[in-house]
Scaffold this active site. Structure first.
Site, mmCIF file in Angstrom:
data_model
loop_
_atom_site.group_PDB
_atom_site.id
_atom_site.type_symbol
_atom_site.label_atom_id
_atom_site.label_comp_id
_atom_site.label_asym_id
_atom_site.label_seq_id
_atom_site.Cartn_x
_atom_site.Cartn_y
_atom_site.Cartn_z
ATOM 1 N N CYS A 169 0.545 -1.336 -0.196
ATOM 2 C CA CYS A 169 -0.230 0.067 -0.166
ATOM 3 C C CYS A 169 1.373 0.983 -0.403
ATOM 4 O O CYS A 169 0.986 1.920 -1.244
ATOM 5 C CB CYS A 169 -0.742 -0.631 1.113
ATOM 6 S SG CYS A 169 -0.511 -0.270 2.779
ATOM 7 N N TYR A 170 1.614 1.512 0.925
ATOM 8 C CA TYR A 170 2.580 2.232 0.892
ATOM 9 C C TYR A 170 3.433 2.406 -0.260
ATOM 10 O O TYR A 170 3.443 4.308 -0.825
ATOM 11 C CB TYR A 170 3.942 2.403 1.658
ATOM 12 C CG TYR A 170 3.256 2.839 3.213
ATOM 13 C CD1 TYR A 170 2.901 3.672 3.551
ATOM 14 C CD2 TYR A 170 3.723 1.853 4.716
ATOM 15 C CE1 TYR A 170 1.990 4.093 5.028
ATOM 16 C CE2 TYR A 170 2.930 2.306 5.755
ATOM 17 C CZ TYR A 170 2.219 3.116 5.722
ATOM 18 O OH TYR A 170 2.227 2.980 7.245
#
EC number: 1.2.1.38
Lengths: 374, 374, 374, 374
Positions: free
Chosen positions: C178-179
């Site tokens: 996600c990051y």
């Protein structure tokens, strides 16, 4: 007196109740914490378990079995152990402290503790173990026989404003559950004054998540709790028999209540909306008058004026209980709303309030802080 | 049919109800938004008012008086205007659309609107203006006479599952308030089946903050709401007469309820814990059976199995209503718990559900999305 | 094509990623979920694990070993298993599906799976197992040798907007963390265009709690997270090498970044404030122009106008990524702010986006829903 | 000394800063609140504005113009007025108290105040009005000329740990902003010790919502803030020049910083992740050593051990500042993380800390309370 330091121990310091007890005790001018136990976290510094308390001067956490009762000379023990385990430990402490009770010792580990205690120790128990006066009711709700029935007899139910005189003389105080505290402070004076009936009392209760403790459960994850709410333990919460016990005493006969707790996405706070039936000819204003008079001189219980609605944030972090009374649209009925901080008046704060009474200190000592908002 | 685009207008698009209406309408295969109004924010792009909707293809917000009714040929209008202002605008729309009603036109601005409308327009009103069937009750609770009594007569109360047949034929649907939606879906079938009495019905309701709207009020600031909760509008909330109206119809005689709303620190969600008296010989299981059968074929109302407790997060973002039934510890009583998303089934979703019915579309069109959790 | 149902399986359906995958897949017109696995919750209905998804038509959860690969004829598998366990399972699936790879099979349970698979299966892996192209880097950060090095070679890094062409042809897509998704969408075009240098890139990232998963850990309890925030995994988060890998490719030489994640009390949302050095003569406006042009035709990546600040709530629940560019007070520097919903574009949504590409479907299929606010 | 009550007034008591000042002052053994002002809420009891403080003994709120300076004999005034209005009022107070300054009086309403003051009054200003030493910088950032330039000259910047000696002798202390407090406590000792350079200092700051004050703004509604986050005032926040002023002094030459604040859904707390460049040959451990030594004897500033990560909840409600130092993956760089409660050490607590110094009291008086968690 005001300078005297009373040596106390804390059993079960790694939960939220323990943490708040330490938070409050450390500003109490007459408390010196001599030991603090934590089962799985024994050996750690308090700073490792609760970094926010890291700068306080509290000894490292130890296991219960490593307390050297013989040398520490504590005068009081706060017991924030899990339900059921509390009994055995308290048994050991009180029997050891009071040699007239030693003969009745049965449980083994209690025996070990008892044999090494010198001098008298008073116990303020925050667990549910000594709250239910009737041993059968205890067995029914907790699924086991009570381990210390002889102590249950001497335990005083620690609802301070109601049992103040008994608490002053007690060796063992069983602090009420958080939900019962708010419910009973609202209802006992009304039943005493016979302005409400005992029929169909409905307690719709809402609690912050700290009431669920610090153990790692999926259902208490942030993601499971934030941005939503739900009821739980419907018609089966263990605080129900405790509430019924005390209300039945006030009414003079046995009653049942509807007690329905809900989990709300906030850390602290307990909010109870209580629906009652008025006695004939009585109005909501009469109820407010009864409560206002009953608590006029109480430092922590505040009955608000007509029209003002209590909010849990008005008592957050403090030992206050705020109560309001409201008319119902349905004739012959009324509502009482009571709110406390579940960790303070509902737990650690009331425990210290009782401690103050038991040791002849001004009742508000260490509990003067104002609520924190926002 | 499935490809036909129905041209609709949205009045009052800058509040949360309006935003959720747009969110849902934009995925609805048969809706084309032709205009969207916003009083103080007229002239702005939707992206400026609701950046999360910025990529949707919706015309810029305009003022109501700038709608060119003559040319747009809308077939339906969703009206999410503030209470009281809704009446006048709806009056103009419906009178303009139905020339048989023009003579009764009195209000001035309604006249302006009416004169320019061509063709028939159906109105789905999300305000409270047409919910109360009795004009005196309206005047009592809203502090003013009704501006369109002739329309009140033709308005259909838009509780879809209960008034489906009437809604299909209606020109004006008054969508229920969020609180009444959950309460009535729970209680009407039980009163219909005579398994509960109409006495002492207590509705302890909890709502997320979006129910309070988007206007800037101190009491709804994050800092005033987060980490706490409180009751409000005790015995005086305008959803009470709406609930009583519909329950009285079901019971066949006038009744009063206790309706006590609370504000809970969450964005969305409505959670109602309802306390009722059972008719003689009836059990909580009977109640569950009645509701289960009543809603067996409903796409959005879900009666959960015995033992399962509804949670507001289980319906978040969806048009679902989840209902559970529970025994009370007090004999002869039971509890019903119902939860909805106040902005969806409690407002915009139910409005679209009604729109679907009014235009002969499958009722679930545009409302199929699953709840969002966490 | 639009009516064809592609049979898919979901491995690891009891976590939040799995739940959001199901939420999205169930509205996807071309997906039919044939099985869904859950390790400890095998045998349960989805309704028991995720009541909010209870009304969806998904088979009961099963254990991985109980999948009858021989008979189900799935065409695609979404793999949301924990890191490290993903490798073995994917190995079995892909080797079984592609008989030319069977010889290389070593791992035992992979063997079992492989032997029973008939036909070709494509894998969309949401774990970290196939993201790191360099096996030594993998071993360094994950503390073990890779179990399927031959598959790592054929895996395509599933950052859709950057690797679209490769994804279309891939059998195994490793969806980004996600990051990295938000960071790389922001930075790769800028490095490609040489408008920023590779020096001292600082990514200050903030995430909602769903990113931490559903396992019961003390640190993720509501009470530990609400009303506070903190950084974590400083200079040691496993998304750092993933970011560095892709940025180094874009720069054409190896670089290190500062990646510092923080946990913020919200369920969903990822917000990255990225600090960069401008190449000589370049301004923040130039950066915005590069990104705006690069993403002009992208359905999900939105570069906002000068002055507008992205907020995580503007993308909540959607597959959108919102990016803004800002001047720094320090000459020669600029800031990029990017936000996504960590469970959608940061996980399940991007997985479905890749699935669409792999099966020749319109890229936005099943992902059209607007963000949900409030 | 410890029993002496110092008579103080509070200007601007209806905001959150005012409320926290009262919360703390009421447990301060040497403070007696003689008056408290509130502009729009003049005439109300404190209980009506802040019910949580209702039981404290504080006079009813009055308007500033109704203070009878002649008779009240206050020794100190805490000024929590909005920026810009603070100047005029402080001018009146200080000129009135110090007759040598009266000649310079220009502003009218200041004149009125001044003429009635008897005796010396010390001012602890919590506004931004006297923080910027350079009048041109003030005019640039606040869009107006300073109204009391002669007082700006005598104002002492109230960052207690850095300017303790000057504060002791000051008549006017300008308490730092919340953001600058955490940033400067972290960075000044490092610049003093020359272990970091002044280049490219990046302060990524996150704040709870109470920092935005109590005024009713749409952007601070619960619904707009909860479940999301965003940056704001990018490259334009008025705390930037304040930080730069003090860091430039420490460095010995002018510098610019990147200061980027974010709004996070929590009530209290300020969390700053600061990215710095190390001087040649210096390591992150050296930075920690410098800070640890610098703050070894400070009661409120706590430099945590290597590996421990500060969290805003560890200081909530207290006057503590917690600082950690971390290595960066990029060679030659490091990170400092500092956290405070924005309303306490970032505002009211530091004001009382300064008050204690100015009146010769032990610095921790009234500020001993432990943080509140959860």
């Amino acid at each position: 007196m005001t300078d005297r330091k009373i040596r106390v121990g804390i059993l079960g310091a790694s939960g939220y109740t323990g943490a708040d007890l330490i938070r409050l005790a450390c500003r109490h001018p007459n408390i010196e914490i001599v030991f603090a136990t934590a089962d799985r976290k024994a050996g750690k510094a308090l700073a490792d378990v609760f970094p926010h308390l890291g700068r306080l001067k509290v000894p490292n956490l130890i296991a219960i079995e490593d307390i050297e009762w013989g040398g520490i000379e504590v005068e009081a023990v706060f017991c924030a152990l899990p339900h059921a385990t509390s009994q055995k430990v308290v048994k050991g402490i009180l029997h050891g402290a009071d040699h007239s009770l030693v003969d009745e010792l049965i449980v083994e580990d209690a025996d070990d503790i008892a044999s090494s205690i010198k001098g008298k120790i008073k116990v303020i128990d925050l667990s549910a173990d000594f709250r239910l006066r009737d041993l059968e009711t205890y067995a029914e709700w907790y699924g086991k026989e009570h381990d210390a029935p002889e102590l249950q007899k001497i335990a005083v139910y620690g609802l301070t404003e109601i049992y103040r005189d008994e608490i002053k003389k007690a060796d063992l105080v069983a602090c009420p559950g958080c939900y019962p505290t708010a419910a009973l402070l609202s209802l006992i004076p009304l039943l005493d004054a016979k302005v409400i009936t005992g029929e169909d009392i409905i307690i719709d209760a809402k609690s912050g998540v700290s009431g669920a403790g610090r153990s790692a459960k999926e259902q208490n994850l942030f993601t499971e709790v934030a941005e939503g709410m739900h009821a739980y333990a419907i018609a089966s919460h263990r605080h129900a028999p405790e509430i019924e016990q005390e209300l039945s005493r006030a009414l003079g006969q046995s009653l049942l209540v509807n007690f329905t707790p809900h989990l709300v996405p906030m850390n602290r706070g307990e909010y109870e909306t209580i629906y009652v039936k008025l006695s004939d000819g009585v109005t909501a204003d009469d109820l407010r008058a009864v409560l206002t008079e009953r608590y006029a001189d109480e430092p922590f219980v505040h009955v608000v004026e007509k029209g003002m609605v209590p909010a849990s944030r008005y008592v957050r972090g403090s030992n206050d209980c705020m109560i309001g009374v409201f008319e119902d649209r349905i004739p012959g009925r009324a509502m009482i709303i009571a709110t406390i901080d579940n960790l303070v008046k509902g737990s650690s704060g009331q425990a210290i309030q009782n401690f103050n009474l038991m040791f002849g200190l001004p009742e508000t000592t260490g509990l003067e802080q104002a609520p924190m908002f926002p």
